[in-house]
Design a protein around this motif. Structure first.
Motif, PDB file in Angstrom:
ATOM      1  N   ALA A  39       0.842  -1.190   0.000  1.00  0.00           N
ATOM      2  CA  ALA A  39       0.000   0.000   0.000  1.00  0.00           C
ATOM      3  C   ALA A  39       0.878   1.241   0.000  1.00  0.00           C
ATOM      4  N   LEU A  40       0.573   2.156  -0.902  1.00  0.00           N
ATOM      5  CA  LEU A  40       1.257   3.446  -0.982  1.00  0.00           C
ATOM      6  C   LEU A  40       0.255   4.490  -0.518  1.00  0.00           C
ATOM      7  N   VAL A  41       0.497   5.067   0.667  1.00  0.00           N
ATOM      8  CA  VAL A  41      -0.504   5.928   1.287  1.00  0.00           C
ATOM      9  C   VAL A  41       0.030   7.343   1.501  1.00  0.00           C
ATOM     10  N   GLY A  42      -0.906   8.278   1.617  1.00  0.00           N
ATOM     11  CA  GLY A  42      -0.553   9.671   1.862  1.00  0.00           C
ATOM     12  C   GLY A  42      -1.654  10.588   1.367  1.00  0.00           C
ATOM     13  N   GLU A  43      -1.570  11.859   1.744  1.00  0.00           N
ATOM     14  CA  GLU A  43      -2.562  12.836   1.326  1.00  0.00           C
ATOM     15  C   GLU A  43      -2.545  13.032  -0.186  1.00  0.00           C
ATOM     16  N   SER A  44      -3.612  13.604  -0.710  1.00  0.00           N
ATOM     17  CA  SER A  44      -3.645  13.958  -2.130  1.00  0.00           C
ATOM     18  C   SER A  44      -2.493  14.915  -2.427  1.00  0.00           C
ATOM     19  N   GLY A  45      -1.797  14.664  -3.537  1.00  0.00           N
ATOM     20  CA  GLY A  45      -0.675  15.508  -3.912  1.00  0.00           C
ATOM     21  C   GLY A  45       0.653  15.065  -3.345  1.00  0.00           C
ATOM     22  N   SER A  46       0.672  13.926  -2.638  1.00  0.00           N
ATOM     23  CA  SER A  46       1.926  13.477  -2.028  1.00  0.00           C
ATOM     24  C   SER A  46       2.870  12.819  -3.026  1.00  0.00           C
ATOM     25  N   GLY A  47       2.340  12.418  -4.200  1.00  0.00           N
ATOM     26  CA  GLY A  47       3.195  11.843  -5.228  1.00  0.00           C
ATOM     27  C   GLY A  47       2.952  10.372  -5.500  1.00  0.00           C
ATOM     28  N   LYS A  48       1.899   9.823  -4.912  1.00  0.00           N
ATOM     29  CA  LYS A  48       1.632   8.384  -5.059  1.00  0.00           C
ATOM     30  C   LYS A  48       1.398   7.996  -6.514  1.00  0.00           C
ATOM     31  N   SER A  49       0.453   8.666  -7.159  1.00  0.00           N
ATOM     32  CA  SER A  49       0.104   8.314  -8.540  1.00  0.00           C
ATOM     33  C   SER A  49       1.229   8.635  -9.508  1.00  0.00           C
ATOM     34  N   VAL A  50       1.943   9.729  -9.268  1.00  0.00           N
ATOM     35  CA  VAL A  50       3.056  10.094 -10.156  1.00  0.00           C
ATOM     36  C   VAL A  50       4.129   9.020 -10.117  1.00  0.00           C
ATOM     37  N   THR A  51       4.398   8.490  -8.944  1.00  0.00           N
ATOM     38  CA  THR A  51       5.398   7.426  -8.806  1.00  0.00           C
ATOM     39  C   THR A  51       5.034   6.215  -9.657  1.00  0.00           C
ATOM     40  N   THR A  52       3.783   5.802  -9.583  1.00  0.00           N
ATOM     41  CA  THR A  52       3.378   4.617 -10.345  1.00  0.00           C
ATOM     42  C   THR A  52       3.209   4.922 -11.833  1.00  0.00           C
ATOM     43  N   LYS A  53       2.911   6.166 -12.172  1.00  0.00           N
ATOM     44  CA  LYS A  53       2.861   6.529 -13.596  1.00  0.00           C
ATOM     45  C   LYS A  53       4.244   6.375 -14.224  1.00  0.00           C
ATOM     46  N   ALA A  54       5.279   6.592 -13.423  1.00  0.00           N
ATOM     47  CA  ALA A  54       6.642   6.379 -13.932  1.00  0.00           C
ATOM     48  C   ALA A  54       6.890   4.908 -14.199  1.00  0.00           C
ATOM     49  N   VAL A  55       6.321   4.037 -13.384  1.00  0.00           N
ATOM     50  CA  VAL A  55       6.453   2.591 -13.609  1.00  0.00           C
ATOM     51  C   VAL A  55       5.837   2.218 -14.953  1.00  0.00           C
ATOM     52  N   MET A  56       4.650   2.748 -15.205  1.00  0.00           N
ATOM     53  CA  MET A  56       3.947   2.436 -16.451  1.00  0.00           C
ATOM     54  C   MET A  56       4.425   3.290 -17.619  1.00  0.00           C
ATOM     55  N   GLN A  57       5.315   4.248 -17.330  1.00  0.00           N
ATOM     56  CA  GLN A  57       5.781   5.204 -18.343  1.00  0.00           C
ATOM     57  C   GLN A  57       4.595   5.904 -19.016  1.00  0.00           C
ATOM     58  N   LEU A  58       3.714   6.441 -18.160  1.00  0.00           N
ATOM     59  CA  LEU A  58       2.534   7.169 -18.618  1.00  0.00           C
ATOM     60  C   LEU A  58       2.514   8.578 -18.030  1.00  0.00           C
ATOM     61  N   LEU A  59       3.692   9.139 -17.812  1.00  0.00           N
ATOM     62  CA  LEU A  59       3.792  10.485 -17.264  1.00  0.00           C
ATOM     63  C   LEU A  59       3.322  11.520 -18.281  1.00  0.00           C
ATOM     64  N   PRO A  60       2.729  12.625 -17.826  1.00  0.00           N
ATOM     65  CA  PRO A  60       2.308  13.677 -18.758  1.00  0.00           C
ATOM     66  C   PRO A  60       3.500  14.338 -19.433  1.00  0.00           C
TER      67      PRO A  60
END
Length: 352
Positions: A39-60
């Motif tokens: 589990a990757l937890v934290g407030e909104s804006g903490s970077g959770k989704s951005v970290t995993t977007k890098a895994v999938m190489q789906l960064l904006p």
């Protein structure tokens, strides 16, 4: 233990904005073990989704990886050609997105959307792919799968649409599954069903899961390990028991104190004062220092290293330094400890 299926090492990501460079992810290191739910937890804006977007190489397009690596089976995904990445996405690496309506094509029948990864990655004939799609639809709890195979997304409820997205993600039996707050928009009953489904499918398929959430109550019922993220950094990580019974970072304690339980009394719920730091000019020390009533002078000057609490538990807080004063962070967590103990015991019994 078997070799880690995924290794994120010292990952740093910046976003180019009109106001300046936002240092969104700062030196993040994580490991994902085979068959576990992290589990990757934290407030909104903490970077959770951005970290995993890098895994999938789906960064904006305005995001740039400025350091680190993301290793999958010995290969750095950040350096992999797009053609090779396309072979992995939806096949060995899959993601359940937060909003199923944006993840599904409203003009395409759901059966065809579920079949698509099999046709693309495994080159199955349509008849075999259709049968596999029907099987996974039934497995994720879609009643009357044959009759509903040719329905469109709008003909399903929110919970059923999320089951379709899960079916699409799991159809190729991925080795790594990213679940990005998959239950946020669902009611409590459907949420519980989806969480149970993810655990069941993890057990059956031995898929490793990164489960992103801001809800620590959800984590208690699904995770094996937990990583707590704040302002683009990991501040604490350990087993689910480590985090819920023996939290060490003041931010983790703050999250636990602000998580409601069914048996709480009025006034027991606390909020974390203040706001996260501006990541255009991130602080030099602990990013939580300005919201931490127990902050030391050094917290504003230097980022703490990870201190070892146990073989499975580490936290980046100067309060664990042998020279720091003794602070009782968890004195108001006894009621929640019992709540989570009951929940973890219940979940453990259900899995036996």
């Amino acid at each position: 233990m078997a070799t880690d299926v995924l290794k994120i090492k010292h990952l740093s990501i910046d976003f180019h904005t009109m106001e300046g460079e936002v240092h969104a992810i700062r030196d993040v290191t994580l490991k994902l073990h085979p068959g576990e739910i992290l589990a990757l937890v934290g407030e909104s804006g903490s970077g959770k989704s951005v970290t995993t977007k890098a895994v999938m190489q789906l960064l904006p397009n305005n995001a740039k990886v400025v350091g680190g690596s993301v290793e999958y089976e010995g290969k750095d995904l950040l350096k992999m050609p797009e053609k090779e990445l396309q072979e992995l996405r939806g096949n060995e690496l899959a993601e359940i997105f937060q909003d199923p309506m944006t993840a599904l094509d409203p003009t395409m029948r759901v059966g065809k959307q579920i079949m698509e990864p099999l046709l693309k990655h495994q080159k199955l004939d349509r008849a075999t792919a259709r049968q596999r799609a029907l099987t996974i639809m039934e497995k994720v709890g879609i009643v009357n799968a044959k009759q509903r195979f040719n329905n469109f997304p709008y003909q399903f409820s929110g919970g059923m649409r999320q089951r379709i997205v899960i079916a699409m993600a799991l159809i190729c039996h991925p080795k790594v599954l990213i679940a990005d707050e998959p239950t946020t928009a669902l009611d409590v009953t459907i949420q519980s069903q989806i969480l149970a489904l993810i655990k069941q499918l993890r057990d059956e398929l031995k898929t490793a899961v990164i489960f992103i959430t801001h809800d620590l109550g959800v984590v208690a019922g699904i995770a094996d390990r937990v990583a707590v993220m704040y302002a683009g950094r990991i501040l604490e990580f350990g087993t689910v028991e480590d985090i819920f019974y023996h939290p060490q970072h003041p931010y983790t304690v703050g999250l636990l104190k602000s998580t409601p339980t069914m048996d709480m009394n009025e006034g027991d719920l606390e909020s974390i004062p203040g706001n996260p730091p501006n990541l255009i000019n991130p602080p030099a020390g602990d990013p939580f220092a300005n919201r931490n009533q127990h902050a030391l002078t050094i917290d504003y000057q230097k980022m703490p290293p990870f201190f070892k609490v146990s073989d499975t538990h580490y936290a980046a807080t100067w309060l664990l330094d042998e020279r720091a004063p003794q602070v009782h962070l968890t004195e108001k967590l006894e009621q929640r400890r019992q709540h989570y103990a009951d929940r973890l015991t219940k979940e453990g019994s259900a899995n036996e």
